[in-house]
Design an enzyme around this catalytic site. Sequence first.
Site, PDB file in Angstrom:
ATOM      1  N   LYS A 109       0.842  -1.203   0.000  1.00  0.00           N
ATOM      2  CA  LYS A 109       0.000   0.000   0.000  1.00  0.00           C
ATOM      3  C   LYS A 109       0.876   1.251   0.000  1.00  0.00           C
ATOM      4  O   LYS A 109       0.682   2.159  -0.817  1.00  0.00           O
ATOM      5  CB  LYS A 109      -0.916  -0.012   1.227  1.00  0.00           C
ATOM      6  CG  LYS A 109      -1.846   1.173   1.252  1.00  0.00           C
ATOM      7  CD  LYS A 109      -2.763   1.128   2.464  1.00  0.00           C
ATOM      8  CE  LYS A 109      -3.824   0.053   2.320  1.00  0.00           C
ATOM      9  NZ  LYS A 109      -4.206  -0.555   3.572  1.00  0.00           N
ATOM     10  N   HIS A 155      -5.019 -31.876   7.800  1.00  0.00           N
ATOM     11  CA  HIS A 155      -4.820 -33.239   7.316  1.00  0.00           C
ATOM     12  C   HIS A 155      -5.615 -33.474   6.039  1.00  0.00           C
ATOM     13  O   HIS A 155      -5.098 -33.964   5.040  1.00  0.00           O
ATOM     14  CB  HIS A 155      -5.252 -34.221   8.414  1.00  0.00           C
ATOM     15  CG  HIS A 155      -5.194 -35.658   7.983  1.00  0.00           C
ATOM     16  ND1 HIS A 155      -6.283 -36.306   7.439  1.00  0.00           N
ATOM     17  CD2 HIS A 155      -4.189 -36.541   7.989  1.00  0.00           C
ATOM     18  CE1 HIS A 155      -5.943 -37.547   7.149  1.00  0.00           C
ATOM     19  NE2 HIS A 155      -4.680 -37.713   7.469  1.00  0.00           N
ATOM     20  N   CYS A 205      12.468 -37.297 -13.128  1.00  0.00           N
ATOM     21  CA  CYS A 205      11.195 -37.970 -13.364  1.00  0.00           C
ATOM     22  C   CYS A 205      10.389 -38.153 -12.085  1.00  0.00           C
ATOM     23  O   CYS A 205       9.371 -38.820 -12.080  1.00  0.00           O
ATOM     24  CB  CYS A 205      11.415 -39.320 -14.057  1.00  0.00           C
ATOM     25  SG  CYS A 205      12.357 -40.484 -13.067  1.00  0.00           S
TER      26      CYS A 205
END
Length: 888
Positions: free
Chosen positions: A22, A451, A846
């Site tokens: 701001k 969770h 990968c």
Amino acid sequence: MTAFVHDFADGDKDQKDLLGGKGANLAEMTNLGLPVPPGFIIDTEACRAYLSVGTVPAGLAEEIGVHLAALEQRMGKRLGDPDDPLLVAVRSGAKFSMPGMMETVLNVGLNDDSVHGLAASSGDERFAWDSYRRLLQMFGSTVLGIDSAVFGKVLDGLKADRGAHVDTDLTTADLRELVAAFQELVEQHSGQPFPQDPREQLDRAVAAVFDSWNTDRARLYRRQDRIPDDLGTAVTVIAMVFGNCGAGSGTGVAFTRDPATGAHGVYGDYLENAQGEDVVAGIRNTLPLADLERLDPTSYAELLRIMAVLEEHYRDMCDIEFTIERGKLWMLQTRVGKRTPEAAFRIARTLVEQGVIDADEALQRVTGAQLAQLMFPRFDAAGVHDLLTTGMGASPGAAVGKAVFDSATAVAWAARGEDVVLVRKETNPDDLHGMVAAAGILTSHGGKTSHAAVVARGMGRTCVCGAEALDVDASARQFTVRDGRTVHEGDLISVDGTTGEVFLGAVEVSPSLIVRHFEGELPADADNLVAAVSEAMTRADAARRMRVRANADTAEDAARARRFGAEGIGLCRTEHMFLGDRRQLVEDLIVAESTAGQQAALEALLPLQRQDFTEILEAMDGFPVTIRLIDPPLHEFLPNLTELSVKVALAESRGAVDEHDRVLLDHVRRLHEQNPMLGLRGVRLGILIPGLFEMQARAILEAAADRRDAGGDPQPEIMIPLVASVREFEMVQRHILTVAEEVTAERGEVGYRLGTMIELPRAAVLADRIARSAEFFSFGTNDLTQMTWGFSRDDVEASFFATYLDNGIFDVSPFESLDTLGVGALVKIGTERGRATRPDLHVGVCGEHGGDPASIHFFAEVGLDYVSCSPYRVPVARLEAGRAALGE
Ligand code: PEP
Ligand code: MG
């Protein structure tokens, strides 16, 4: 001496770290010559210093004094002057916007004397007393910590007493009475009278804003948005302007363009005779901004002029807050506006079309995360929507199903083919099987790191959490919404994991337009969102240095990946090919008592494997296909130890033991491991089970020969998993070379490469040795993360990651986004050392991280040749690899 306080004229938009978003943008607007009320910024360094010791740093009070004096001089008024007071607003503003999380105190400088001065100078007594009661209310709750409901109750009581419907119905006399009542409340609850000294008010308001950085809700917000806890907030002190001095005054918000598409136009809301907080509180209905033209044509024209200046300057859509005080327009805030993923792509494209930015900058303004959002199915906008509540969108997607309230029911109903949404207060590891079975998960408690959220994201399940308006009663198998509606077990609900919305009934789901485009079903010009995405992809593909491959085990996945732009397969896992009907053959191989028995089992597997590989090589013809030899521990292909033990024991008690079962049980016992992830798997299998890797290598090479004979261009790469030592690699390499010589003799030369995964810390550290023999590396960052942290990848996310995330041990699961400091260092070392031995070593990744935006940028920095990820992440990886290249 470091300066903690800065005049607006001394800052700019690039100083958000120091001045907060701001403050930095107010400074920028001031320097653009826009009408910003004068003021100054107390920086984030002062806040950090304050928070570390609990008192304002030495010199701050004096600095504020100097800047306040300058402000008073400019305004020709003194703070709290009894005749004609200067009033200020004290506002929070951190580097990253945290809407509504921190505090603001308006009208600082009013007291029992200056309220008369304000009445006189404004010629509006009512306004003066209304401003004073607002100060008491805000100061009381923010600075003195008094529950704001205490004030609300007295206000409501007075309104009821006077038959007033809205605040504006109260008279000056009522408001004077309210001020007296509020002052009593302050004294009663805080044990001290409301401070009359304007400077004391200011200093205490500043400290309260600093303190508001660390409220529980601010901390929670930061954790969820991954904003670091140690940034602190800046404080802006700005001369008050008033939108609440009757008609001809007002306050509003606006966008410099359509926030959904980027099209030019007038977008915003205006509220006459009001202050900013009234707009937020929704006390009265706002007017469309275009109506301002009629109400106040001069201010409207000025506003449009300013919006054009901001657009030109920021070269992006901005949002702004403004106030009009008796016909004079003031700018109170601006920033590059937040936007939805659709809007981000559309706006970037529009700005390119209008010549504001070029294609490279457009690409930098969209993200892979936004693209990923656009690839989920969505609830059909035209469908029937009966909104129950909105919680937190914790894992994206659109799920429709019957509400169930426990895991067992979720599993049972899903097993009979029903879609279910598991509704819980919160989940724990016992709910896991229910979460797997459910189409979606809905909880009334917990945030984005709960969770439920962590596990759902890990499994790609749609999840809305923290829907606080729901009262979940698992024992009664129902939930109730605050408005009284009740949903029982079996009722259909729809949850939107992107927006957090929860609907009653089944909302129609439509497939993502973007996925349909990638699938080749929609041309790029079918829709302007599709066109925007398509143009960004084209630019990204041209810019990126890293290739993008896919992890795919079937021809179908390979073909999809190719449609999505994959340039090869980086990981074809072969273990899935030994399940189903073929599991028996693996069992035969393990229990075979003789070499001949083993040979027979391998010979039965060979043609099946060859067929698998032929199909995949065909789907990826012309591109490299990295096939990894079998990795998981063999007992995964055998019956469960406990179940088989029970079966054999029962049979023994009946005196009818099946000989095969008894032999099998011996083998299951022999292969049982306490820590299978650290046991007989990967290259170790190749060394211990004669013929297994050779069979797979033969199947690959024969499949390649078949494809070549059929006119194709197969490019197989054989990859050995879990190598720790060059000796291991060389042992299996010898066997594979022998197979290759045999196949060459039988079928003629087929090209292939032999390389290794780097997924153990030892392999990364000794990569220079391994590269003597391996022709390529592929980092298996799933195992590398597991082995580096010592985290069991199958267990920890559900069991304790929520606690780790809550405590800031990490901001994001290291299985989701690469731990660049630890695991990333090993990737860097492995690459450097490997290339020291073999400068042209081809290196990729990968693990799951190959599809994660932040990780992709890291891999680009390290200089990897490619990333490989699941087919649906391929477009995200292409986009981010392009963005990474532009940033390099
Ligand atoms: C890895 O460990 O990162 C990897 C890709 O192999 P997997 O996940 O199959 O162990
Ligand atoms: Mg692995």
